[in-house]
Scaffold this motif. Structure first.
Motif, PDB file in Angstrom:
ATOM      1  N   LEU A  59      -5.178  10.718  -2.747  1.00 22.86           N
ATOM      2  CA  LEU A  59      -4.288  10.494  -3.887  1.00 22.86           C
ATOM      3  C   LEU A  59      -2.834  10.469  -3.435  1.00 22.86           C
ATOM      4  CD1 LEU A  59      -3.816  10.213  -6.914  1.00 22.86           C
ATOM      5  CD2 LEU A  59      -3.843  12.698  -7.094  1.00 22.86           C
ATOM      6  N   SER A 108      -2.232   7.095  -1.970  1.00 24.56           N
ATOM      7  CA  SER A 108      -2.158   6.039  -2.987  1.00 24.56           C
ATOM      8  C   SER A 108      -0.826   6.067  -3.721  1.00 24.56           C
ATOM      9  CB  SER A 108      -3.280   6.199  -4.018  1.00 24.56           C
ATOM     10  OG  SER A 108      -4.519   5.977  -3.428  1.00 24.56           O
ATOM     11  N   VAL A 109      -0.370   7.277  -4.058  1.00 28.13           N
ATOM     12  CA  VAL A 109       0.888   7.383  -4.813  1.00 28.13           C
ATOM     13  C   VAL A 109       2.063   6.917  -3.959  1.00 28.13           C
ATOM     14  CG1 VAL A 109       2.491   9.009  -5.887  1.00 28.13           C
ATOM     15  CG2 VAL A 109       0.057   9.171  -6.366  1.00 28.13           C
ATOM     16  N   LEU A 118       2.013   3.196  -3.850  1.00 26.73           N
ATOM     17  CA  LEU A 118       2.501   2.620  -5.102  1.00 26.73           C
ATOM     18  C   LEU A 118       4.025   2.644  -5.162  1.00 26.73           C
ATOM     19  CD1 LEU A 118       1.651   1.516  -7.891  1.00 26.73           C
ATOM     20  CD2 LEU A 118       1.685   3.857  -8.731  1.00 26.73           C
TER      21      LEU A 118
END
Lengths: 317, 274
Positions: A291, A294-295, A298
Motif C-alpha cells: 500500500l 501504491s500511494v 499515485l
C-alpha cells in the motif's frame, strides 16, 4: 384521489420519455455487453482495493476481513523502523533513477539517430531488428543473459579469460547487478521505445527545416530549435506515464535476476512484498508495504502531471 | 561523416539486438557450446521433447494463450463497444473507474486473496482471468470504436438491426486491424507471463513454459542457498538450455512479422488522445 392517480398515470408517457431509467432501458444491450467487463474491474481491481484494509489488521485468512483484529498503523510503524525499509527505498529509487536518466534519453537519442537516416530501406531494416527483443519474455531475456554471462562456460567470460583477464561473476555480485539490469532494459525495450518518438518526428513540418536551413542553421541547430521543440510534448507525456510505473518497474526482471548474493542491492518493494507476504505468510505487513508503494506511485503520477501542466504542457489526465 | 558514424552505430545496435539470439539458436544445434558451434546435432531437441515436464508445459502455454486471448479480446471489445457510445448514462463514471485502475491498485497481496476466494487458485483460469482486461487497451479500443462514423451504426439500427447485429456485422469487421493488433498484444502477454504462474499455481503439472524455462536455466546457475525455491533442479547441458529457450520463443518468432506490422499501429493508436 382516483382522479389524480389517473392523471399522473396519463402524464407519465410524455414525462418519462427522457428520464434516466428510460434512457438506460434504451441502451440495455450496451450494459449487457459491458457487464462482464464491469464485473471484472469490480472483482479483480476494486475488491483488492477494499482488501487493502488488511494492512491495518492482523489479517487471518480463515476469518477474513470482517473477523480479523484491527491494529491501526502498527505494520506501517514496523516497516518504517526496519533497516530493510531504507535498503528497499534506496534500491528502488536507484534502479528507477537509472531507468530515467539512462534508458529514457537513450530511446530519444536512438529515435533521433534513426530519423537522420536517409535510406528508407536501411531504416526499416534496423527498426525490424531492434523491435525483436521487446517480444521476448523476461524469463527468456534473463535466461539468455545467464547463458552468455555465466562463469561456467558463458561466451562473455570465455572471451575475458582468453584475453588473459580474470573471469567476472556478473550474475552473482552486487557490483554488476545494476549495470546488468539497465543493460537488459536497454537491450529489450530501447528499440521499441522509439516508435512513438519516430511517429512524432515524422509529423514535423518539413517547411520548418527548410526555413531554418535558409537561415543558415546547421544540423545541431536544427535539432535544438526545430526537432526537439516539436517532440517536446510527446517526451513530457511519456515521461509522466513512466513516472507512474516509477516504483514497479521491471518487477519480473528484478525478481528473476535476484539471488542470495545480490539481494542487498537488488531487493525492491515488490520482490520484498512477494517474499515476506506470500512466502513467509506475513500478509498484513506485506500488504502495508504494498500500500505504501501504491500511494507513493499515485503521488508521483499526479505530481508530475501537475508539474507538466504548470509548465504549459498538456499532461495526461 | 556524421551519416557514416550514425549508420555504423545503428548497425551495431541492430546486430546486438539479434546476435545473442542467433548465438542461442546455433549453439542449441551444436555438440559443444564454445565460441563457435562445432558439430550439428538435434540431440538437444530430441531430449527436451522426450522430457515430459517440458512437453506438458508447452501444451499448457498453448492452451492458456489461445483460450485466454479469445476471452480477453471478447471481454475487452464488448466493454469498449459499450463505452464508445457517448449517450450511455453512467459512461463517464465507468471511464473514471477504468482509468483509476491505471493509477492505483490494491497490490499483490490483496489481489492474491481475491483470486484465492474466487476459487481460481491452481487452475489455468488464474492465468487468464485476473488480468483479462488491460485498461490501456480498453481505452484505445474504445477510441477506435468511437472513430467509426455514427451514421453507419445508426442507419443499420433504423433498418431494424439489433445491437448485436450492429456490433458483429458492422463494427467488428471494420475494426479487424485493431482487433488483430490487440489480439496479438494479449497473446504475447499470455505466452510470456511468468509471475502470475508462480503466484497462483503450485501444481507443477500446470506450470506454463516460462516457469519451466526459468527452472531449467536460471535456477540451475544462480540461487545458491536461496530459500525461495525448494524444487529439485536437475542439471541440464548447455545445448539443452539453449534449445529450451529456442522452443519457448518460436511461437513469438512465428507471429513476429504480423506483430511488427500491427503492434506499431496499435501503439500509435494509443498515442491519439481521446
Amino acid at each position: 384521489m382516483n382522479q389524480m392517480e389517473a392523471q399522473t398515470e396519463m402524464a407519465k408517457p410524455t414525462k418519462t420519455r427522457n428520464t434516466l431509467a428510460n434512457r438506460m432501458w434504451k441502451v440495455r444491450w450496451l450494459y449487457f455487453f459491458m457487464a462482464p467487463g464491469i464485473a471484472y474491474f469490480l472483482i479483480f481491481k476494486y475488491y483488492p482495493m477494499w482488501g487493502v484494509l488488511m494492512a491495518f489488521q492482523r489479517y487471518q485468512p480463515h476469518v477474513g476481513l470482517w473477523g480479523s483484529q484491527w491494529v491501526g498503523l502498527r505494520h506501517f510503524r514496523r516497516f518504517f523502523s526496519e533497516p530493510e525499509f531504507w535498503m528497499l527505498l534506496r534500491n528502488t529509487l536507484y534502479i528507477a533513477a537509472l531507468d530515467l536518466v539512462i534508458y529514457f534519453p537513450f530511446t530519444i537519442i536512438l529515435a533521433l539517430l534513426l530519423n537522420e537516416v536517409r535510406s528508407e530501406i536501411y531504416k526499416r531494416t534496423v527498426q525490424t531488428l531492434v523491435y525483436v527483443p521487446h517480444f521476448l519474455s523476461w524469463v527468456v531475456v534473463v535466461g539468455i543473459c545467464y547463458l552468455l554471462f555465466t562463469t561456467e562456460g558463458g561466451v562473455i567470460n570465455e572471451i575475458i579469460a582468453s584475453l588473459g583477464f580474470e573471469k567476472i561473476n556478473f550474475l552473482m555480485s552486487e557490483r554488476w547487478f545494476r549495470p546488468m539490469i539497465i543493460g537488459q532494459i536497454i537491450w529489450k525495450d530501447a528499440g521499441w521505445g522509439t516508435i512513438i518518438f519516430l511517429a512524432a518526428l515524422a509529423g514535423v513540418d518539413p517547411n520548418l527545416y527548410e526555413a531554418a536551413r535558409i537561415d543558415g542553421a546547421n544540423r545541431w541547430r536544427l535539432l535544438w530549435h526545430v526537432t526537439l521543440p516539436a517532440i517536446r510534448s510527446v517526451i513530457v507525456i511519456l515521461l509522466i506515464l513512466r513516472m507512474g510505473n516509477f516504483l514497479d518497474l521491471g518487477f519480473e526482471q528484478i525478481f528473476l535476476m535476484l539471488n542470495a548474493l545480490n539481494r542487498e542491492v537488488g531487493e525492491v518493494f515488490d520482490t520484498y512484498v512477494y517474499r515476506v507476504g506470500l512466502q513467509q505468510g506475513q500478509f498484513s505487513y506485506s500488504a502495508a508495504v504494498g500500500l505504501f508503494k501504491s500511494v507513493v506511485g499515485l503521488i508521483l503520477v499526479i505530481g508530475s502531471n501537475w508539474i507538466a501542466k504548470r509548465f504549459g504542457e498538456e499532461g495526461v489526465y | 561523416m556524421f551519416d557514416a558514424a550514425n549508420i555504423i552505430f545503428l548497425s551495431l545496435f541492430a546486430l546486438a539486438a539479434v546476435l545473442p539470439f542467433i548465438y542461442v539458436i546455433s549453439s542449441s544445434f551444436s555438440v559443444t557450446a564454445g565460441l563457435i558451434p562445432k558439430k550439428f546435432t538435434l540431440e538437444a531437441y530430441q531430449y527436451i521433447f522426450s522430457a515430459k515436464t517440458f512437453y506438458r508445459s508447452l501444451l499448457v502455454s498453448v492452451y492458456v494463450t489461445s483460450v485466454g486471448t479469445m476471452i480477453q479480446l471478447i471481454l475487452t471489445s464488448l466493454m469498449a463497444y459499450g463505452l464508445s457510445y457517448r449517450h450511455v448514462p453512467g459512461r463517464s463514471m465507468l471511464l473514471l473507474m477504468v482509468v483509476f485502475t491505471m493509477l492505483f491498485s490494491g497490490g499483490m497481496i490483496p489481489t492474491y486473496f481475491v483470486v484465492r476466494s474466487t476459487g481460481l487458485l491452481n487452475t489455468l483460469w488464474s492465468l487468464m482471468i485476473p488480468n483479462a482486461i488491460s485498461a490501456f487497451n480498453l481505452i484505445i479500443l474504445k477510441n477506435f470504436f468511437q472513430s467509426i462514423p455514427d451514421e453507419l451504426k445508426e442507419s443499420a439500427k433504423i433498418d431494424g438491426a439489433h445491437e448485436l447485429v450492429v456490433l458483429f456485422r458492422i463494427v467488428m469487421p471494420l475494426s479487424l486491424p485493431a482487433l488483430a493488433a490487440f489480439g496479438l498484444f494479449y497473446a504475447v502477454g499470455l505466452w510470456n507471463q511468468y509471475f502470475n504462474a508462480i503466484m497462483y499455481i503450485t501444481d507443477q503439472t500446470k506450470y506454463p513454459v516460462q516457469v519451466v524455462l526459468r527452472q531449467v536455466i536460471i535456477l540451475a546457475y544462480g540461487n545458491i542457498g536461496d530459500s525461495t525455491d525448494m524444487e529439485e533442479v536437475p542439471y541440464y547441458g548447455q545445448s539443452i538450455r539453449m534449445a529450451v529457450i529456442v522452443v519457448a520463443t518460436i511461437p513469438i518468432m512465428l507471429v513476429y512479422p504480423f506483430l511488427q506490422k500491427h503492434f506499431a499501429k496499435g501503439v500509435l493508436l494509443g498515442s491519439v488522445k481521446g
